[in-house]
Scaffold this motif. Structure first.
Motif, PDB file in Angstrom:
ATOM      1  N   LEU B 132       0.818  -1.206   0.000  1.00  0.00           N
ATOM      2  CA  LEU B 132       0.000   0.000   0.000  1.00  0.00           C
ATOM      3  C   LEU B 132       0.856   1.263   0.000  1.00  0.00           C
ATOM      4  N   MET B 133       2.066   1.164   0.548  1.00  0.00           N
ATOM      5  CA  MET B 133       2.923   2.344   0.561  1.00  0.00           C
ATOM      6  C   MET B 133       3.441   2.651  -0.838  1.00  0.00           C
ATOM      7  N   THR B 134       3.992   1.632  -1.502  1.00  0.00           N
ATOM      8  CA  THR B 134       4.502   1.880  -2.857  1.00  0.00           C
ATOM      9  C   THR B 134       3.356   2.262  -3.790  1.00  0.00           C
ATOM     10  N   LEU B 135       2.177   1.719  -3.519  1.00  0.00           N
ATOM     11  CA  LEU B 135       1.008   2.106  -4.301  1.00  0.00           C
ATOM     12  C   LEU B 135       0.778   3.614  -4.221  1.00  0.00           C
ATOM     13  N   PHE B 136       0.739   4.124  -3.003  1.00  0.00           N
ATOM     14  CA  PHE B 136       0.445   5.550  -2.855  1.00  0.00           C
ATOM     15  C   PHE B 136       1.604   6.394  -3.378  1.00  0.00           C
ATOM     16  N   LEU B 137       2.818   5.919  -3.123  1.00  0.00           N
ATOM     17  CA  LEU B 137       3.990   6.640  -3.603  1.00  0.00           C
ATOM     18  C   LEU B 137       3.948   6.780  -5.124  1.00  0.00           C
ATOM     19  N   GLY B 138       3.712   5.665  -5.804  1.00  0.00           N
ATOM     20  CA  GLY B 138       3.686   5.703  -7.261  1.00  0.00           C
ATOM     21  C   GLY B 138       2.574   6.590  -7.777  1.00  0.00           C
ATOM     22  N   LEU B 139       1.420   6.473  -7.140  1.00  0.00           N
ATOM     23  CA  LEU B 139       0.267   7.248  -7.594  1.00  0.00           C
ATOM     24  C   LEU B 139       0.536   8.749  -7.484  1.00  0.00           C
ATOM     25  N   SER B 174      -6.908  10.900  -4.673  1.00  0.00           N
ATOM     26  CA  SER B 174      -5.786  10.338  -3.917  1.00  0.00           C
ATOM     27  C   SER B 174      -6.166  10.163  -2.462  1.00  0.00           C
ATOM     28  N   ALA B 175      -6.884  11.157  -1.918  1.00  0.00           N
ATOM     29  CA  ALA B 175      -7.279  11.080  -0.513  1.00  0.00           C
ATOM     30  C   ALA B 175      -8.186   9.874  -0.278  1.00  0.00           C
ATOM     31  N   PHE B 179      -7.244   6.879   2.188  1.00  0.00           N
ATOM     32  CA  PHE B 179      -8.140   6.501   3.274  1.00  0.00           C
ATOM     33  C   PHE B 179      -8.535   5.036   3.138  1.00  0.00           C
ATOM     34  N   GLY B 180      -8.860   4.650   1.909  1.00  0.00           N
ATOM     35  CA  GLY B 180      -9.204   3.251   1.659  1.00  0.00           C
ATOM     36  C   GLY B 180      -8.062   2.336   2.052  1.00  0.00           C
ATOM     37  N   SER B 181      -6.828   2.728   1.682  1.00  0.00           N
ATOM     38  CA  SER B 181      -5.670   1.918   2.047  1.00  0.00           C
ATOM     39  C   SER B 181      -5.574   1.790   3.556  1.00  0.00           C
ATOM     40  N   ALA B 182      -5.814   2.909   4.238  1.00  0.00           N
ATOM     41  CA  ALA B 182      -5.723   2.882   5.695  1.00  0.00           C
ATOM     42  C   ALA B 182      -6.744   1.910   6.273  1.00  0.00           C
ATOM     43  N   LEU B 208     -14.181  -4.037   3.376  1.00  0.00           N
ATOM     44  CA  LEU B 208     -14.967  -3.751   2.172  1.00  0.00           C
ATOM     45  C   LEU B 208     -15.053  -2.253   1.930  1.00  0.00           C
ATOM     46  N   ALA B 209     -15.207  -1.479   3.009  1.00  0.00           N
ATOM     47  CA  ALA B 209     -15.224  -0.027   2.844  1.00  0.00           C
ATOM     48  C   ALA B 209     -13.890   0.437   2.286  1.00  0.00           C
ATOM     49  N   GLY B 210     -12.818  -0.147   2.784  1.00  0.00           N
ATOM     50  CA  GLY B 210     -11.498   0.218   2.278  1.00  0.00           C
ATOM     51  C   GLY B 210     -11.366  -0.110   0.804  1.00  0.00           C
ATOM     52  N   LEU B 211     -11.803  -1.300   0.423  1.00  0.00           N
ATOM     53  CA  LEU B 211     -11.743  -1.709  -0.990  1.00  0.00           C
ATOM     54  C   LEU B 211     -12.544  -0.745  -1.849  1.00  0.00           C
ATOM     55  N   ALA B 212     -13.742  -0.399  -1.369  1.00  0.00           N
ATOM     56  CA  ALA B 212     -14.590   0.513  -2.143  1.00  0.00           C
ATOM     57  C   ALA B 212     -13.889   1.847  -2.340  1.00  0.00           C
ATOM     58  N   MET B 213     -13.271   2.363  -1.265  1.00  0.00           N
ATOM     59  CA  MET B 213     -12.638   3.675  -1.396  1.00  0.00           C
ATOM     60  C   MET B 213     -11.406   3.610  -2.283  1.00  0.00           C
ATOM     61  N   MET B 214     -10.704   2.489  -2.243  1.00  0.00           N
ATOM     62  CA  MET B 214      -9.566   2.351  -3.160  1.00  0.00           C
ATOM     63  C   MET B 214     -10.045   2.348  -4.608  1.00  0.00           C
ATOM     64  N   LEU B 215     -11.186   1.672  -4.839  1.00  0.00           N
ATOM     65  CA  LEU B 215     -11.728   1.666  -6.202  1.00  0.00           C
ATOM     66  C   LEU B 215     -12.120   3.068  -6.635  1.00  0.00           C
TER      67      LEU B 215
END
Lengths: 486, 489
Positions: B132-139, B174-175, B179-182, B208-215
């Protein structure tokens, strides 16, 4: 050589098209080049005709891999009936291109390139033995037609183009759904390898595409506009050749691959075809202009051909194939003659025409001859075709044959009205003495078409006995036909 | 306490490092060389960077038949990431060709190329992310580069507006993702994708809420409806070469990453996210196609077309099968080429007319500029899914994937969307070719068009890929198949 013949027939015009687009040729050079290519194409067709063994099924077959992932391949080949339809295509396209040369078209490199591209695509439709390849060719026809209609058409071309594309694509995309479902469920897209299917929905997807392209009543909304707004030679190609792609699709895919649904849906389709036949004939009789008559007669004739196809017996198939070639030649000739008339009088309205026979013997003779063949006078090739179709469909139910016979009377009415409206009656206000008879160049284009019709009148069984192998059990395609017969 | 330093597999990072290197050189150019040299040198180094990165990605592809985790399991070295990097580098390469003749002041042209290369590097990095860290970093890495590059034309109000809008809405996306990642981290206690999958409880509302927010966050980047609102304004306002790059590379990145994260981190929740992705696909198809019908500005129309294409390419993701993965990876190749190519033609027309390109002032272009006209024609046919372009095979594959999953309704929606899309794609062809000069009553453009050899090369390359991918289906599908092996269908 035999393996490559079909591929050459498809890609020779395409190569010619690319040459037209790329080479910086002048107007006359590019037009002569296009005519030359289309004549060479006819040469290759005659060559394949002489090599063709009419007692066998699929020939000149070539198969190459395209993507094995879903078992889609480049698979082409010709059946007897495909060979005749390819012949119709190359002859009509050559006449159309030559006519365009004569009439002169703006932006010639684009124009002749597109005409040649269209030739390749139509030949591709008639020879594709893979469902996806068939779809590709079917759509590839639309691209040049779209531009030919939209750029070189008449004043109302934008609306006509839009209708044409909207109708055709709605049908085609439904066919794409059917192709995906059929191909994935059979695990092959090969038309020869694929077995039959009994799914009504898949069948109807194919029928939708072909019914629009033909067109069959009530899917003909695009037809009058497109046939009127296109330049005459493009109308000739549309009604003479492109509509046959739809009839071919009925024969090669809808009927051959769906014996069950063909049987179940035979009655509605035959009824629609019969209605279209009568309705088209009546509209042709009422049409106020030359092209309107030919356009609606085309609708009627496609109904007749569909009657023959969905009779689903030997007589019907033989008659339908013969009638496809007949109608292709007749309507192409009539559209080109209509173009010749419009060039002289700047109108196609019967109100303004008339009396053109006097002093114009060549025009009168050719229009009369073609017209007489079109109205299926006994002895003409159209009579032979219609007789076979009616005899075939009679075996389904006598009522269709009665309707068909009535339509022949209607055909006589609209053709005679066309002939008298143009050639006889009082001299129309748009017809001046300066309007000359057909010039030798025009004769050189139209006479071969009429000669082909006369030859077929003398020997209709050249096609009707050579469209399918006499021993119908040989090739896969007709095996299914036999099952389709009751 | 000593911190264990993970070993670094430099080859895995080589595409990013080459692009970062190119970016660094471009930044140096901005201060070290005379103003007039900055443009050619900047373009040259950016071009070199993209080519080198592409070659390195090819090497990574070749040498990683089985995916491995590198650098403390934060990065995946596999063929999926490598193929994605090749697609991104290809788009970047074309974008450099399109950018070269763009009117840019010398005091920021070198920075422009630096940011282009950096954005490419960030995209490649995101595609390799495995936690999740490299995900956010790359994004954020590529997003921040893009925020700046959208607004780089400081004299142009629309460009600034585009940058600001993209910044605000993009940050919101991004936020949401962060948040979803968190939440996902909170639910599973894991950062690594594969461990998230191992520790996930599909009935956990937090997860599931996290997954939804990541989507949601990734939906913003892919400009899928209903997270598409920024797209038309940003695509229209940003300098056209930037739009070209964004429409191709950003979308490719976002879509490939959605496929990876959903397959690797959330396989147990597939019964939920397939439906969500299918709904997003349908929404994007509906919004993109219907809104595109009424656009007169070509860039804006293409922006809506890119929304609808997000829909088309979400279909194979929703199908969640091996065929779908191949479909997506195949489709992206012609799509990126068509997208950059179409915007390149718009850029050429823009430079010629010195005003925004609309359907009206496209009139007659097909005859005046035969090469660009034919190219645009083919790109439009490709978008509309006509044969003889890769767009047809892409759509065919996407629909096949939906059918393979048993979702005929999704295929039918795709077909309906294709039918609607014909109107506006063919509308461009109609505008370019069908109106005669007499009807137009335009002042003759006069003179010769601006010489722009590089742009023409870019369009030609895009054309080759668009048409070539129709004929070379099997090689591309093989590449895609090997790339998708790591997704474990």
């Amino acid at each position: 050589m035999n393996d490559w013949l079909t591929t050459i027939l498809i890609f020779l015009p395409v190569a010619g098209a690319l040459a037209c687009f790329v080479l910086p040729l002048g107007e006359y050079a590019v037009a002569s080049f296009a005519v030359l290519v289309s004549l060479v194409e006819i040469g290759f067709w005659i060559d394949s005709l002489t090599r063709f063994d009419f007692s066998r099924g699929l020939q000149f077959e070539q198969r190459g891999s395209w993507f094995d992932d879903l078992n889609v391949s480049y698979h082409v080949g010709l059946y007897g009936f495909s060979l005749w339809l390819v012949g119709l295509t190359v002859v009509v396209m050559a006449a159309a291109i030559a006519y365009a040369f004569l009439a002169g078209r703006e932006r010639p490199r684009a124009y002749y390139g597109l005409m040649l591209m269209l030739t390749g695509a139509v030949v591709g439709v008639f020879s594709a033995q893979d469902l996806l390849l068939f779809y590709v060719m079917f759509e590839a026809m639309l691209i040049p037609l779209y531009v030919l209609l939209g750029v070189w058409g008449g004043a109302g071309r934008l609306g006509a183009t839009f209708k044409f594309v909207a109708y055709t694509m709605a049908g085609s995309l439904l066919m794409l759904v059917s192709i995906i479902v059929l191909g994935l469920s059979q695990n092959t897209f090969d038309l020869v390898d694929a077995g039959t299917s009994s799914s009504d929905w898949i069948f109807l997807g194919f029928v939708a595409a072909f019914a629009v392209k033909a067109p069959l009543f009530p899917f003909h909304g695009w037809l009058p506009d497109a046939y009127r707004e296109a330049s005459p030679e493009v109308s000739a190609v549309l009604s003479g050749v492109v509509s046959k792609a739809a009839a071919y699709g009925f024969l090669r895919i809808a009927i051959a691959k769906f014996p069950g649904p063909t049987h179940d849906f035979r009655t509605p389709i035959l009824v629609l075809a019969a209605v279209g036949l009568v309705y088209g004939s009546l509209l042709a009789f009422r049409a106020p202009d030359v092209r309107g008559v030919i356009a609606y007669s085309s609708l009627a004739q496609m109904g007749l051909i569909t009657l023959g196809l969905f009779a689903a017996n030997d007589l019907g198939f033989d008659g339908a194939v013969l009638q496809m070639v007949n109608h292709g030649l007749v309507s192409a000739t009539l559209f080109l003659l209509a173009g010749a008339i419009e060039r002289r009088t700047a109108t196609g309205e019967f109100l303004l025409l008339g009396g053109m026979a006097r002093g114009r013997p060549a025009l009168a003779t050719l229009l009369m001859t073609t017209g007489v063949i079109a109205l299926a006078v006994p002895g003409s090739s159209a009579f032979a075709g219609e007789f076979l179709v009616l005899a075939g469909v009679f075996q389904q139910h006598w009522i269709y044959a009665v309707v068909g016979a009535v339509a022949i009377v209607l055909a006589a009415m609209y053709v005679l009205r066309l002939i008298s409206g143009v050639l006889h009656e009082d001299v129309g206000s748009a017809v001046s003495d300066a309007a000359r008879d057909l010039v030798p160049a025009e004769l050189a284009i139209v006479v071969p078409l009429v000669a082909a019709l006369l030859a077929l009148s003398v020997w209709p069984s050249a096609i009707s006995n050579h469209a399918f192998p006499r021993d119908r059990a040989t090739p896969a395609v007709t095996q299914n036909f036999r099952e389709a017969a009751p | 306490m000593s911190i264990e330093t993970p070993t670094v597999d430099w080859l895995t990072l080589s595409p990013e490092l080459s692009l970062l290197g190119a970016g660094a050189v471009c930044l140096m150019l901005a201060v070290l060389v005379p103003a007039t040299w900055r443009r050619p040198l900047g373009a040259f180094f950016a071009l070199t960077g993209f080519i080198t990165a592409g070659v390195f990605a090819g090497i990574v592809y070749d040498r990683s038949p089985n995916g491995t985790l590198e650098i403390g399991n934060a990065i995946t070295r596999d063929r999926l990431g490598a193929l994605g990097a090749i697609i991104i580098c290809g788009s970047g390469l074309l974008a450099v060709f399109v950018s070269y003749a763009h009117r840019m002041r010398n005091d920021y042209v070198a920075e422009y190329y630096a940011l282009l290369a950096t954005a490419g590097a960030g995209m490649c990095f995101l595609l390799q992310a495995h936690n999740l860290m490299t995900l956010f970093l790359g994004l954020e890495w590529f997003s921040i580069s893009l925020y700046v590059i959208c607004a780089i034309d400081m004299e142009l109000e629309e460009s600034l507006e585009a940058g600001l809008k993209y910044l605000i809405i993009g940050s919101f996306g991004s936020a949401a993702l962060l948040f979803g990642s968190a939440l996902v981290y909170g639910a599973t206690g894991q950062l690594e994708f594969s461990r998230i999958a191992a520790n996930a409880d599909s009935h956990d509302a937090l997860l599931l809420a996290g997954l939804a927010m990541m989507l949601v966050g990734l939906g913003y980047k892919a400009s899928a409806a209903p997270f598409h609102q920024w797209t038309p304004d940003v695509y229209q306002g940003a300098p056209t070469p930037v739009t070209a790059f964004m429409s191709a590379a950003t979308k490719a990145t976002a879509l490939i990453f959605i496929l990876r994260v959903l397959r690797v981190a959330f396989p147990q929740e597939a019964h939920l996210w397939t439906i969500v992705v299918a709904v997003l696909a349908c929404a994007s198809l509906a919004v993109g196609n219907l809104a595109a019908l009424v656009q007169r500005n070509v860039k804006r129309m293409l922006a809506y077309s890119s929304i609808s294409h997000a829909g088309f390419m979400l279909i194979p993701i929703a199908a969640n099968n091996a065929l779908g993965a191949r479909a997506l990876l195949y489709y992206l190749v012609p799509y990126c080429a068509m997208s950059v190519g179409a915007f390149a033609v718009v850029a050429a027309r823009e430079r010629e007319l010195r005003q925004p390109v609309t359907l009206d002032n496209l009139a007659g272009m097909g005859w005046e500029r035969p090469f660009l006209g034919v190219a645009m024609w083919i790109f439009m046919l490709g978008f509309a899914g006509f044969p003889l372009t890769g767009g047809f095979v892409g759509k065919f594959y996407a629909f096949s994937a939906a059918y393979d999953r048993g979702w005929i309704w999704l295929m039918l929606i795709g077909i309906a969307a294709t039918l609607v899309s014909l109107y506006y794609y063919l509308g461009v062809v109609r505008a370019m070719y069908f109106r005669s000069p007499l009807e137009l009553q335009l002042l003759p453009a006069g003179g010769s068009p601006p010489r722009d050899v590089l742009l023409q090369i870019g369009v030609a390359l895009a054309l080759v890929v668009t048409v070539g991918s129709f004929f070379a289906v099997q090689p591309l599908i093989d590449l895609a198949r090997h790339a998708a092996t790591g997704l474990a269908f």
